[in-house]
Scaffold this motif. Sequence first.
Motif, PDB file in Angstrom:
ATOM      1  N   UNK A   1       0.830  -1.205   0.000  1.00 14.21           N
ATOM      2  CA  UNK A   1       0.000   0.000   0.000  1.00 14.21           C
ATOM      3  C   UNK A   1       0.860   1.249   0.000  1.00 14.21           C
TER       4      UNK A   1
ATOM      5  N   UNK B   1      -1.798 -10.658  -1.271  1.00  9.89           N
ATOM      6  CA  UNK B   1      -1.901 -10.642   0.193  1.00  9.89           C
ATOM      7  C   UNK B   1      -2.673 -11.856   0.692  1.00  9.89           C
ATOM      8  N   UNK B   2      -3.715 -12.257  -0.033  1.00 11.22           N
ATOM      9  CA  UNK B   2      -4.439 -13.439   0.422  1.00 11.22           C
ATOM     10  C   UNK B   2      -3.605 -14.693   0.206  1.00 11.22           C
TER      11      UNK B   2
ATOM     12  N   UNK C   1      -0.114 -14.898   0.233  1.00 14.31           N
ATOM     13  CA  UNK C   1       1.053 -15.002   1.108  1.00 14.31           C
ATOM     14  C   UNK C   1       0.769 -14.546   2.528  1.00 14.31           C
ATOM     15  N   UNK C   2      -0.453 -14.058   2.775  1.00 18.17           N
ATOM     16  CA  UNK C   2      -0.793 -13.646   4.133  1.00 18.17           C
ATOM     17  C   UNK C   2      -0.064 -12.410   4.591  1.00 18.17           C
ATOM     18  N   UNK C   3       0.358 -11.562   3.675  1.00 18.45           N
ATOM     19  CA  UNK C   3       1.085 -10.376   4.073  1.00 18.45           C
ATOM     20  C   UNK C   3       1.029  -9.360   2.956  1.00 18.45           C
ATOM     21  N   UNK C   4       1.065  -8.096   3.328  1.00 20.81           N
ATOM     22  CA  UNK C   4       1.139  -7.081   2.291  1.00 20.81           C
ATOM     23  C   UNK C   4       2.571  -6.599   2.085  1.00 20.81           C
TER      24      UNK C   4
ATOM     25  N   UNK D   1     -13.465  -8.342  -2.102  1.00 25.83           N
ATOM     26  CA  UNK D   1     -13.125  -7.853  -3.452  1.00 25.83           C
ATOM     27  C   UNK D   1     -13.910  -6.592  -3.754  1.00 25.83           C
TER      28      UNK D   1
ATOM     29  N   UNK E   1     -10.302 -10.263  -9.955  1.00 26.60           N
ATOM     30  CA  UNK E   1     -11.352 -10.747  -9.061  1.00 26.60           C
ATOM     31  C   UNK E   1     -11.458 -12.268  -9.163  1.00 26.60           C
TER      32      UNK E   1
ATOM     33  N   UNK F   1       2.237 -12.294   9.362  1.00 28.49           N
ATOM     34  CA  UNK F   1       3.570 -11.753   9.145  1.00 28.49           C
ATOM     35  C   UNK F   1       3.472 -10.242   9.152  1.00 28.49           C
TER      36      UNK F   1
ATOM     37  N   UNK G   1      -1.610 -10.246  10.738  1.00 26.35           N
ATOM     38  CA  UNK G   1      -1.868 -11.090   9.569  1.00 26.35           C
ATOM     39  C   UNK G   1      -1.072 -12.380   9.595  1.00 26.35           C
TER      40      UNK G   1
ATOM     41  N   UNK H   1      -8.606 -13.807  -7.288  1.00 26.97           N
ATOM     42  CA  UNK H   1      -8.766 -13.854  -5.828  1.00 26.97           C
ATOM     43  C   UNK H   1      -9.686 -15.002  -5.447  1.00 26.97           C
TER      44      UNK H   1
ATOM     45  N   UNK I   1       3.521  -6.219   8.336  1.00 26.37           N
ATOM     46  CA  UNK I   1       3.342  -5.141   7.379  1.00 26.37           C
ATOM     47  C   UNK I   1       3.805  -3.882   8.068  1.00 26.37           C
TER      48      UNK I   1
ATOM     49  N   UNK J   1      -5.387  -2.213  -6.391  1.00 26.17           N
ATOM     50  CA  UNK J   1      -5.763  -2.704  -5.066  1.00 26.17           C
ATOM     51  C   UNK J   1      -6.029  -4.206  -5.104  1.00 26.17           C
ATOM     52  N   UNK J   2      -6.713  -4.657  -6.168  1.00 31.54           N
ATOM     53  CA  UNK J   2      -7.004  -6.089  -6.255  1.00 31.54           C
ATOM     54  C   UNK J   2      -5.721  -6.878  -6.482  1.00 31.54           C
TER      55      UNK J   2
ATOM     56  N   UNK K   1      -7.842  -6.066   4.693  1.00 32.30           N
ATOM     57  CA  UNK K   1      -7.105  -7.196   4.146  1.00 32.30           C
ATOM     58  C   UNK K   1      -7.002  -8.308   5.187  1.00 32.30           C
TER      59      UNK K   1
ATOM     60  N   UNK L   1      -4.038   3.608   5.793  1.00 30.75           N
ATOM     61  CA  UNK L   1      -3.225   2.391   5.771  1.00 30.75           C
ATOM     62  C   UNK L   1      -3.789   1.367   6.754  1.00 30.75           C
TER      63      UNK L   1
ATOM     64  N   UNK M   1      -8.011 -12.166   4.686  1.00 26.77           N
ATOM     65  CA  UNK M   1      -7.070 -13.234   4.977  1.00 26.77           C
ATOM     66  C   UNK M   1      -7.627 -14.184   6.017  1.00 26.77           C
TER      67      UNK M   1
ATOM     68  N   UNK N   1     -12.582  -3.749  -1.801  1.00 17.95           N
ATOM     69  CA  UNK N   1     -11.315  -3.215  -2.316  1.00 17.95           C
ATOM     70  C   UNK N   1     -11.522  -2.397  -3.567  1.00 17.95           C
TER      71      UNK N   1
ATOM     72  N   UNK O   1      -2.899  -6.168  -5.240  1.00 18.51           N
ATOM     73  CA  UNK O   1      -2.328  -6.328  -3.898  1.00 18.51           C
ATOM     74  C   UNK O   1      -3.082  -7.418  -3.150  1.00 18.51           C
ATOM     75  N   UNK O   2      -4.406  -7.409  -3.300  1.00 13.27           N
ATOM     76  CA  UNK O   2      -5.239  -8.365  -2.560  1.00 13.27           C
ATOM     77  C   UNK O   2      -4.932  -9.800  -2.960  1.00 13.27           C
TER      78      UNK O   2
END
Lengths: 296, 660
Positions: A103, A154-155, A157-160, B422, A290, B517, B515, A293, B519, A147-148, B406, B399, B410, B425, A150-151
Amino acid sequence: MLQNSVAGLLVPGILQALCLVLFAPLVAGIINKTKAVLQKRQGASILQEYFDLYKWWKKPVILTKYTGWIFVAAPVVYLTTSIIAAMMVPGLLTGSFSFGDAFVFVYVLALGRFFMTLSSMDAATAFGGMGGSREIYISVLVEPAVMLAVLVNATRYGSTTLSQMVIQYDQFFFTVPAVLSCAAFFLIMLAENSRLPVDNPDTHLELTMIHECMTLEYSGRLLAFIHLGSMIKLLVFLVMFGALYLPLPIPMALKVLAGTLIIGLVETLNNKMRLFKVRVYLSAAVILLAVAVIAQ
Amino acid sequence: MDYLFGALGLFVLGVLTMFLPKRLELGAHYSGMLLAAGASMLVLLFSLGILVTGMTVGPLVFGRYSLMVDTWSAAFLLITGLSGAAVSIYGIGYGKGYLGQRIRLLSGLWNLFILSMVLVIVAGDAFTFILSWEVMALVSFLLVNHESEKKEVVYAAYQYMVMTHLGTAAILVAFYLLGSASEDFSFAAMAANTLDTPMRHIVFASAFIGFALKSGLMPLHVWLPNAHPAAPSHVSALMSGVMLKVAVYGFGRFMFWFLDCSTFAYGLIVMCVGLVSAFLGVLYASMEKDMKRILAYSSVENMGIIYTAFGCGMLLTATGKGSMAFIAFTAVLVHSLSHSMMKCLLFMGAGSVLHATGTKNIEQLGALASRMPLTAFFTLIGAMSLASLPFTSGLVGEWMTLQSVITLAWQADAQEMRVFVILAFILMGLTGALALGCFVRLYGVTFLGRRRSSLVLKAHEMPASMLIGMGLEAVLILFFGILPAPMVGFMQSALTGGVIIMPMENLFGVFWAGNGSFSIYSPLILAILAVFIGGILWFTLSGKKCFVEQEETWNCGTVPTRREQYSATGFSKPLRRAFDFILNPQRKRVYLKKNHEYFGRQQEYHLHIPDQFSEFLYKPVEHFVVRSADTMRALQQGSVRLYIGYTMIAMIAVLIWGVM
């Protein structure tokens, strides 16, 4: 743990930014050469962008009496944000920590865009306003796709955090979400960097320009800043494309080269689309993402 | 508590300045505003004390009324005190423009307004809450109506009056139902209520309607874009910056204490309403050309973001990820604080522009940056913050909101939750980018380029008090933007009562480990890098022969006229076209003179963007009410015999009913 990482991240970050800054004009040159070859022209040397930057560097900046400090500050901010983005991009040298996540990356680039569009209105011509207005229009349509994108990661790898998103071949190799998000990110990359079919970087016809419109009033070193900034941004996106989305087990330099050649090919095969068709083009990216995801 | 009582006393003194004689008008204004500023600072100190110690004060009972302060109220007292102090200082200079126009009333009511907001926040039972809420509504109505010579001001004020009372009615219903299921009406007793599930739904619905209306969420926002621009600018600043947050306070009080935060449907409703308000609010904001209406619609957007985070937190609680909800609720408070600062700043900037040029129509402005450089600079910081750019506090809240959404994606095990995220976002992405475009347009058209009318010629820099008020907020925005740790820390302790469960603030910025990990957003490192790189680049420009001054802008060989630069309406044209299925813009072109097919035409062009909610929701309802009242009028003929007849018919009907 954050404190320890500061020294550890700054040095590789700076090295990486330097490296990207040095190679950015070369990448732009390769795209131009590719296009020239595909169009059966001889084309300029792939080093031409370096010469251009040198030429602008030596020339003075011409200012009109209407402009204020924002007009001068904007290219500086733009280039600075591009260099910072180059420091943040994962997959090259930076370690597992960074000073911002995906972000922050998006908003750092937004800072540059904010100042560029502001400066486009400062010279008080119709050209600047037109460019700024269209740039905002494109950026509004790109943003949901970004944004998507990133989503998706993020979904997965569980991290942004960007460095956690670097593609791992063994787990994530030619799956549905990987391929879809790869295609969608390519579409985003073209739109974010003002390339065909969204914007034409070569033309100087006011009906088709977007990014060039905003820079029309610039000259000298400020113009060099803006062009270098754009080239760095393109290279940053190419590296991101390779590191996060391109599921091929080859070195980064080859990935970037492949991306460059594809951009050259796409730009030769496509016309610039009508401004209001961009809406459809970018909803394609949104839909791909979409689905990606959901498919995870 | 001494600070709080001191502050209340000062506010009361400030209200009393209203009754000073007319020849001391100016003195009354100065003393009123200074008292308000001092009292707000005391409120600020008091709230900081509560937040640091994490203690709960009260309830202090005075007959039927009682006061109680816990950390949740302290967070909002912080917002009130901070913005109240800055805007009061600004008001010293700005209010002078109302000399001869009931200025004593203005500064007296100003004190009463802040006082009522503080009392709403520190109320310890339903009576005190409703009483101060009502005073707040009435005083703000009077302040909106201050320039009652103007017709549209009176219209806006009465619309506000009607709408806000609908909201009060809904909140009354909520309190009544809640109180009837508790021992008495004190907050402590109501927290232990015994509502059954259907009743709880009704209480939630009325509370949400009431507070959403006061926060200006769509579709209950119609009063906001009319009322906020109509008020004097420092009042608009306080209404947008603080009064909307008081509604968030009330909603939080209901959700956390009285109702169950963990009902899935509640969270879904709140988050959906928030998302729609955020997107549509900023979309309308980027179409407006009245500076204060733009800001009012942007308030709708930001309240939408705050409620999105709130709803997200409720959804996380509902799906059993209660500890993850922490970041969402922190985002609510952080964004409330930063929105309060930046919206106050921009309303003050708009007020300065209005003060200097006499117009708030941005189509008539331009080139103000050279005439009022400091105002322009402060406004730029506010605009950057509202566009949630790095180094401003706007991005910290944004942020954290994005992180919380997010986290929702997750954590969601269910696929349909993912579809919802979705959509969320997409809307949040559109909102963010539109906000950037909206404030580029606002700032660019107002302060940059060349002047668009001669009104700009008389513009001048503002007096010191107004600049101090704006500068204070601007410095704080930058400070909390670069070092968010204190802000985030205070807001976290506000949520947990001083105990930090999961630290998010850090010396270098904010980080979120929920999350699984990390951020990180560390604006401090970012700022150091930016200053370093930007400094080098700036240094390379400082050569002597680097710049050449030129007379005219290049314009294909012609001299550009002032009318050739882009107008605000033109600037938003592509967006208007891209979203025409939502906005439904109405264009009307009138030919005044048409001598020739192509040349010598003179035409007028009207653009009207109707607010879809008032077109399709409010106007039909209004028509229905008026029409049914018309039909009912047939019953009221005014003849005594007819009324006796009605009574007889009613009695016969009652008798028949009784027999049956």
